[in-house]
Every structure is written in structure tokens, then in C-alpha cells.
Design a protein around this motif. Structure first.
Motif, PDB file in Angstrom:
ATOM      1  N   GLU A 164       0.811  -0.811  -0.200  1.00  0.00           N
ATOM      2  CA  GLU A 164      -0.249   0.161   0.222  1.00  0.00           C
ATOM      3  C   GLU A 164       0.900   1.257   0.158  1.00  0.00           C
ATOM      4  O   GLU A 164       0.569   2.453  -0.900  1.00  0.00           O
ATOM      5  CB  GLU A 164      -1.135   0.170   1.034  1.00  0.00           C
ATOM      6  CG  GLU A 164      -1.606  -0.795   0.886  1.00  0.00           C
ATOM      7  CD  GLU A 164      -2.859  -1.153   2.352  1.00  0.00           C
ATOM      8  OE1 GLU A 164      -2.850  -0.360   3.290  1.00  0.00           O
ATOM      9  OE2 GLU A 164      -3.754  -2.239   2.616  1.00  0.00           O
ATOM     10  N   THR A 165       1.858   1.610   0.944  1.00  0.00           N
ATOM     11  CA  THR A 165       3.070   2.532   0.580  1.00  0.00           C
ATOM     12  C   THR A 165       3.411   2.647  -0.538  1.00  0.00           C
ATOM     13  O   THR A 165       3.717   4.165  -0.925  1.00  0.00           O
ATOM     14  CB  THR A 165       4.041   1.887   2.285  1.00  0.00           C
ATOM     15  OG1 THR A 165       2.853   1.593   3.612  1.00  0.00           O
ATOM     16  CG2 THR A 165       4.506   3.311   2.190  1.00  0.00           C
ATOM     17  N   PHE A 166       4.214   1.536  -1.396  1.00  0.00           N
ATOM     18  CA  PHE A 166       4.701   1.400  -2.577  1.00  0.00           C
ATOM     19  C   PHE A 166       3.521   2.433  -3.441  1.00  0.00           C
ATOM     20  O   PHE A 166       4.042   3.037  -4.301  1.00  0.00           O
ATOM     21  CB  PHE A 166       5.411   0.420  -3.120  1.00  0.00           C
ATOM     22  CG  PHE A 166       6.802   0.033  -2.752  1.00  0.00           C
ATOM     23  CD1 PHE A 166       7.503   0.683  -2.657  1.00  0.00           C
ATOM     24  CD2 PHE A 166       7.101  -1.114  -1.850  1.00  0.00           C
ATOM     25  CE1 PHE A 166       8.472  -0.048  -2.015  1.00  0.00           C
ATOM     26  CE2 PHE A 166       8.041  -1.706  -1.640  1.00  0.00           C
ATOM     27  CZ  PHE A 166       8.589  -1.184  -1.205  1.00  0.00           C
ATOM     28  N   GLU A 167       2.304   1.615  -3.605  1.00  0.00           N
ATOM     29  CA  GLU A 167       1.826   2.602  -4.237  1.00  0.00           C
ATOM     30  C   GLU A 167       1.018   3.765  -4.114  1.00  0.00           C
ATOM     31  O   GLU A 167       1.206   4.199  -4.332  1.00  0.00           O
ATOM     32  CB  GLU A 167       0.114   2.279  -3.898  1.00  0.00           C
ATOM     33  CG  GLU A 167      -0.240   0.025  -4.621  1.00  0.00           C
ATOM     34  CD  GLU A 167       0.135  -0.004  -5.908  1.00  0.00           C
ATOM     35  OE1 GLU A 167      -0.175   1.200  -6.585  1.00  0.00           O
ATOM     36  OE2 GLU A 167       0.615  -0.839  -6.941  1.00  0.00           O
ATOM     37  N   SER A 168       0.858   4.367  -2.477  1.00  0.00           N
ATOM     38  CA  SER A 168       0.536   5.404  -2.335  1.00  0.00           C
ATOM     39  C   SER A 168       2.088   6.649  -2.984  1.00  0.00           C
ATOM     40  O   SER A 168       2.528   7.745  -3.412  1.00  0.00           O
ATOM     41  CB  SER A 168       1.306   5.494  -1.303  1.00  0.00           C
ATOM     42  OG  SER A 168      -0.470   5.211  -0.343  1.00  0.00           O
ATOM     43  N   GLY A 169       3.446   6.202  -2.870  1.00  0.00           N
ATOM     44  CA  GLY A 169       4.416   6.632  -3.470  1.00  0.00           C
ATOM     45  C   GLY A 169       4.366   7.081  -4.794  1.00  0.00           C
ATOM     46  O   GLY A 169       4.963   7.442  -5.654  1.00  0.00           O
ATOM     47  N   LEU A 170       4.246   6.075  -5.041  1.00  0.00           N
ATOM     48  CA  LEU A 170       4.065   5.988  -6.966  1.00  0.00           C
ATOM     49  C   LEU A 170       2.726   6.720  -7.316  1.00  0.00           C
ATOM     50  O   LEU A 170       2.688   7.632  -8.334  1.00  0.00           O
ATOM     51  CB  LEU A 170       3.256   4.102  -7.335  1.00  0.00           C
ATOM     52  CG  LEU A 170       3.364   4.494  -9.121  1.00  0.00           C
ATOM     53  CD1 LEU A 170       4.676   4.237  -9.327  1.00  0.00           C
ATOM     54  CD2 LEU A 170       2.779   2.721  -9.525  1.00  0.00           C
ATOM     55  N   VAL A 171       2.290   6.837  -6.810  1.00  0.00           N
ATOM     56  CA  VAL A 171       0.796   8.118  -6.730  1.00  0.00           C
ATOM     57  C   VAL A 171       1.578   9.283  -6.965  1.00  0.00           C
ATOM     58  O   VAL A 171       1.735  10.301  -7.799  1.00  0.00           O
ATOM     59  CB  VAL A 171      -0.481   7.587  -5.866  1.00  0.00           C
ATOM     60  CG1 VAL A 171      -1.346   8.619  -6.276  1.00  0.00           C
ATOM     61  CG2 VAL A 171      -1.054   6.761  -6.597  1.00  0.00           C
ATOM     62  N   CYS A 172       2.516   9.674  -5.891  1.00  0.00           N
ATOM     63  CA  CYS A 172       2.843  11.249  -5.026  1.00  0.00           C
ATOM     64  C   CYS A 172       4.208  10.788  -6.627  1.00  0.00           C
ATOM     65  O   CYS A 172       3.908  12.113  -7.398  1.00  0.00           O
ATOM     66  CB  CYS A 172       3.728  11.365  -4.606  1.00  0.00           C
ATOM     67  SG  CYS A 172       2.317  10.713  -2.879  1.00  0.00           S
ATOM     68  N   ALA A 173       4.662   9.781  -7.098  1.00  0.00           N
ATOM     69  CA  ALA A 173       5.652  10.139  -8.616  1.00  0.00           C
ATOM     70  C   ALA A 173       5.188  10.636  -9.438  1.00  0.00           C
ATOM     71  O   ALA A 173       5.716  11.396  -9.745  1.00  0.00           O
ATOM     72  CB  ALA A 173       6.933   9.287  -8.535  1.00  0.00           C
ATOM     73  N   ARG A 174       3.903  10.295 -10.062  1.00  0.00           N
ATOM     74  CA  ARG A 174       3.128  10.558 -10.849  1.00  0.00           C
ATOM     75  C   ARG A 174       2.640  11.820 -10.903  1.00  0.00           C
ATOM     76  O   ARG A 174       3.126  12.390 -11.913  1.00  0.00           O
ATOM     77  CB  ARG A 174       1.316   9.863 -11.624  1.00  0.00           C
ATOM     78  CG  ARG A 174       2.254   8.339 -11.379  1.00  0.00           C
ATOM     79  CD  ARG A 174       1.097   7.243 -12.254  1.00  0.00           C
ATOM     80  NE  ARG A 174       1.703   5.861 -12.727  1.00  0.00           N
ATOM     81  CZ  ARG A 174       1.184   5.062 -12.581  1.00  0.00           C
ATOM     82  NH1 ARG A 174       0.340   4.841 -11.529  1.00  0.00           N
ATOM     83  NH2 ARG A 174       1.617   3.630 -12.439  1.00  0.00           N
ATOM     84  N   LYS A 175       2.249  12.192  -9.550  1.00  0.00           N
ATOM     85  CA  LYS A 175       1.988  14.189  -9.093  1.00  0.00           C
ATOM     86  C   LYS A 175       3.130  14.696  -9.394  1.00  0.00           C
ATOM     87  O   LYS A 175       2.965  15.446  -9.901  1.00  0.00           O
ATOM     88  CB  LYS A 175       0.874  14.286  -7.910  1.00  0.00           C
ATOM     89  CG  LYS A 175      -0.205  12.891  -7.642  1.00  0.00           C
ATOM     90  CD  LYS A 175      -1.176  13.953  -6.524  1.00  0.00           C
ATOM     91  CE  LYS A 175      -1.965  13.213  -5.980  1.00  0.00           C
ATOM     92  NZ  LYS A 175      -2.644  13.255  -5.206  1.00  0.00           N
ATOM     93  N   GLY A 176       4.102  14.446  -9.024  1.00  0.00           N
ATOM     94  CA  GLY A 176       5.856  15.066  -9.108  1.00  0.00           C
ATOM     95  C   GLY A 176       6.472  15.256 -10.876  1.00  0.00           C
ATOM     96  O   GLY A 176       6.289  16.029 -10.792  1.00  0.00           O
ATOM     97  N   HIS A 177       5.841  14.488 -11.242  1.00  0.00           N
ATOM     98  CA  HIS A 177       6.153  14.139 -12.963  1.00  0.00           C
ATOM     99  C   HIS A 177       5.174  15.305 -13.389  1.00  0.00           C
ATOM    100  O   HIS A 177       5.726  15.321 -15.076  1.00  0.00           O
ATOM    101  CB  HIS A 177       6.172  12.372 -13.276  1.00  0.00           C
ATOM    102  CG  HIS A 177       6.884  13.096 -14.181  1.00  0.00           C
ATOM    103  ND1 HIS A 177       6.428  12.852 -15.633  1.00  0.00           N
ATOM    104  CD2 HIS A 177       8.479  12.640 -14.171  1.00  0.00           C
ATOM    105  CE1 HIS A 177       6.871  12.708 -16.712  1.00  0.00           C
ATOM    106  NE2 HIS A 177       8.449  12.756 -16.137  1.00  0.00           N
ATOM    107  N   ASN A 178       3.550  15.244 -13.744  1.00  0.00           N
ATOM    108  CA  ASN A 178       3.507  16.512 -13.378  1.00  0.00           C
ATOM    109  C   ASN A 178       3.420  17.940 -13.535  1.00  0.00           C
ATOM    110  O   ASN A 178       3.867  18.588 -13.247  1.00  0.00           O
ATOM    111  CB  ASN A 178       2.153  16.119 -13.695  1.00  0.00           C
ATOM    112  CG  ASN A 178       1.164  13.609 -14.011  1.00  0.00           C
ATOM    113  OD1 ASN A 178       2.160  14.006 -15.164  1.00  0.00           O
ATOM    114  ND2 ASN A 178       0.492  13.691 -13.591  1.00  0.00           N
TER     115      ASN A 178
END
Length: 178
Positions: A164-178
Motif C-alpha cells: 500500500e505504501t509503495f502504491e502511495s509513493g507511486l501516486v506521488c511520483a506520478r503527481k510530481g512528474h506532471n
């Protein structure tokens, strides 16, 4: 970079420019650490600490040198001493109200706490860093912290929480990339 820093250090020593010397020693210590020369990095750090310790106007440099000392000690397998240096650095940066450095130090401290098996302190450090980065809406740093936290959960066998924490990190990484 080291060649230029060597020249700067010589010039600052010759001119008796203590602040310039401290800053150059700290910067050279960073390059030496990145190159994997932890012992040489620690030598520069010790000199920077000695020069900055008693002068209140150099306390930011002192705190940064303590941070680098902790990171070097960690790489050298001296994790307990690393925790002490990082905790002292964190306390000093907090006291100096250097708020931009605190979340990074919390993350680094969490990493070292995890390495010595102090899971609760590691988790608390990561969560405190995450709260700050969430308030700043710094998605890139949130992703980094969440990744480290997920690794910690994985190491202690909390696989669902890690996922779950890896998934949350992935969501943040995608938001940070935009």
C-alpha cells in the motif's frame, strides 16, 4: 569539483577566512562521500566541526557537518554513532529554524534507525518527514519518503502495508512528474 575545492581550501587557509574554509571543507566532504572515500570525507568533517563548533554564526555549517558525519558513519557500518550525529544535527537544524533541511534529516535519520533495528523511531521519523512534505505539497519528496517507509515495512514482514505504501509513493511520483 575536488580540484577546485582543494584550491579554495588553500586560499581560505592562507587568507584565514574561517567561514569560507568551513564551507569548502563541508562541500569537499560531500564530494568525497559521493566518491566513496568516507575516511577522507570524515577528516574534512572533523576539521569543519572543530572550526565551527564554538562560533554561533557558524552553527548551520556545524549542523550540516554533523549530518554528513552521520551519513559517512552509516556507510562505514557505524550505525549507532551515525544515529547520534544525525539526531544532533536534526536538533540543531530545528533549533536554528532551518525548516527546509528538517524533512531530509528526518528521512535520513529514519533510514539509520531502521538499520539498527529501532523500527518505531524509524517509522516516526518517516511519518514526521512525510507530514512536512505533504504540507508543502512536495510530491517528489513524498514519493521518496513513502518508498523508504515501504522498504521498512517490507523488512519487518508487513507486506500488505509495504504494498500500500509503495502504491502511495507511486501516486506521488506520478503527481510530481506532471
Amino acid at each position: 569539483a575536488n580540484e577546485l575545492l582543494n584550491k579554495a581550501i588553500s586560499i581560505y587557509k592562507k587568507n584565514r577566512d574561517t567561514e569560507g574554509l568551513i564551507l569548502s571543507l563541508v562541500r569537499r566532504a560531500i564530494t568525497l562521500r559521493v566518491m566513496g572515500d568516507y575516511s577522507a570525507s570524515l577528516e574534512d568533517i572533523q576539521e569543519a566541526l572543530r572550526l565551527s563548533e564554538l562560533n554561533s554564526s557558524f552553527q548551520v555549517h556545524y549542523a550540516e557537518a554533523l549530518r554528513l558525519k552521520g551519513l559517512n558513519l552509516f556507510r562505514l557500518g557505524e550505525s549507532r554513532q551515525a544515529v547520534e550525529s544525525l539526531e544532533r544535527s536534526l536538533a540543531l537544524f530545528s533549533a536554528l529554524n532551518e525548516t527546509t533541511r528538517v524533512p531530509t534529516l528526518l528521512m535520513e535519520t529514519g533510514m539509520v534507525h531502521g538499520a539498527v533495528g529501532d523500527i518505531d523511531s524509524a517509522r516516526n521519523s518517516y511519518h514526521n518527514a512525510l507530514k512536512i512534505r505533504q504540507a508543502e505539497k512536495n510530491f517528489y519528496s513524498q514519493a521518496e519518503i513513502l518508498n523508504n517507509l515501504a522498504v521498512l515495512y517490507h523488512q519487518i514482514g508487513e507486506y500488505e502495508l509495504a504494498s500500500e505504501t509503495f502504491e502511495s509513493g507511486l501516486v506521488c511520483a506520478r503527481k510530481g512528474h506532471n
